[in-house]
Design an enzyme around this catalytic site. Structure first.
Site, PDB file in Angstrom:
ATOM      1  N   GLU A   1     -58.219  14.934  39.490  1.00 61.06           N
ATOM      2  CA  GLU A   1     -57.620  14.063  38.265  1.00 61.06           C
ATOM      3  C   GLU A   1     -57.161  12.649  38.474  1.00 61.06           C
ATOM      4  OE1 GLU A   1     -53.043  15.213  37.612  1.00 61.06           O
ATOM      5  OE2 GLU A   1     -52.939  15.187  40.675  1.00 61.06           O
TER       6      GLU A   1
ATOM      7  N   GLU B   1     -58.761   4.686  42.263  1.00 63.46           N
ATOM      8  CA  GLU B   1     -59.101   5.417  42.948  1.00 63.46           C
ATOM      9  C   GLU B   1     -59.799   6.007  43.563  1.00 63.46           C
ATOM     10  OE1 GLU B   1     -56.836   8.735  42.238  1.00 63.46           O
ATOM     11  OE2 GLU B   1     -54.362   7.444  42.092  1.00 63.46           O
TER      12      GLU B   1
END
Length: 198
Positions: A157, A166
């Site tokens: 995720e 990220e």
């Protein structure tokens, strides 16, 4: 495996007694699920629950051969605090250990229950490393070297927020490029798009 469960390899036969005292035979299919960016374990718990649900439905298949999954779940996380938390879950939750209590004297590679496989359960291996450097971790190196041990499913995720992904593409590309995934490995999610809406 023809007639198998989702195309996974038949690993073992399992026999147990039911409430009526009859012996029930179950074909167990092995699946390796890799959770990259495991954080504090929500995707690991979902994978454990999914294996149990799929197996419950397949074992109770009326008129057909009873089938179930047994999953090796590899949880990769680079945050040391999250790794400690994941390890505490492995030590305290039997659902992370193939339905059995944690054995502190067994190896820490998810193989502690190789002698006993319970249908619909999962063994979790917690690995603390940056997934872009998977080739440097000894457990992951062994998976890369053994084609049968490679991941059937990769779950992540790592979507991030707008403007902060990220390192999602770099991390997922690193996992894909290192050779740890089987040919035809299923990626969940398969794709995503970040955009701004008015």
């Amino acid at each position: 495996a023809a007639g198998g469960l989702g195309g996974f390899d038949l690993d073992d036969d399992y026999q147990h007694g039911n409430n009526a005292g009859d012996t029930v035979e179950v074909d167990i299919y092995k699946v390796t699920i890799m959770v990259v960016g495991a954080g504090r374990g929500p995707l690991v718990r979902e994978a454990i629950d999914a294996v149990a649900r799929v197996s419950a439905a397949a074992v109770n298949n009326p008129g057909g051969r009873r089938k179930a999954l047994h999953a090796k779940i590899v949880a990769i996380e680079k945050n040391p605090s999250a790794v400690l938390y994941l390890q505490s879950l492995k030590h305290g939750d039997p659902s992370w250990n193939g339905g059995l209590e944690f054995d502190e004297y067994a190896d820490d590679e998810g193989g502690q229950n190789d002698h006993m496989v319970i249908p619909g359960t999962s063994d979790v291996t917690v690995i603390g490393c940056d997934m872009r450097e998977a080739v440097n971790h000894p457990v992951l190196q062994r998976m890369i070297q053994n084609p049968k041990a490679r991941a059937d499913i990769v779950v992540s995720e790592l979507l991030g927020s707008f403007g902060d992904n990220e390192l999602s593409p770099e991390c997922l590309d690193g996992v894909q490029a290192c050779g740890i995934l089987k040919e035809g490995c299923v990626s969940i999610p398969q794709s995503y798009t970040a955009f701004i809406a008015p």
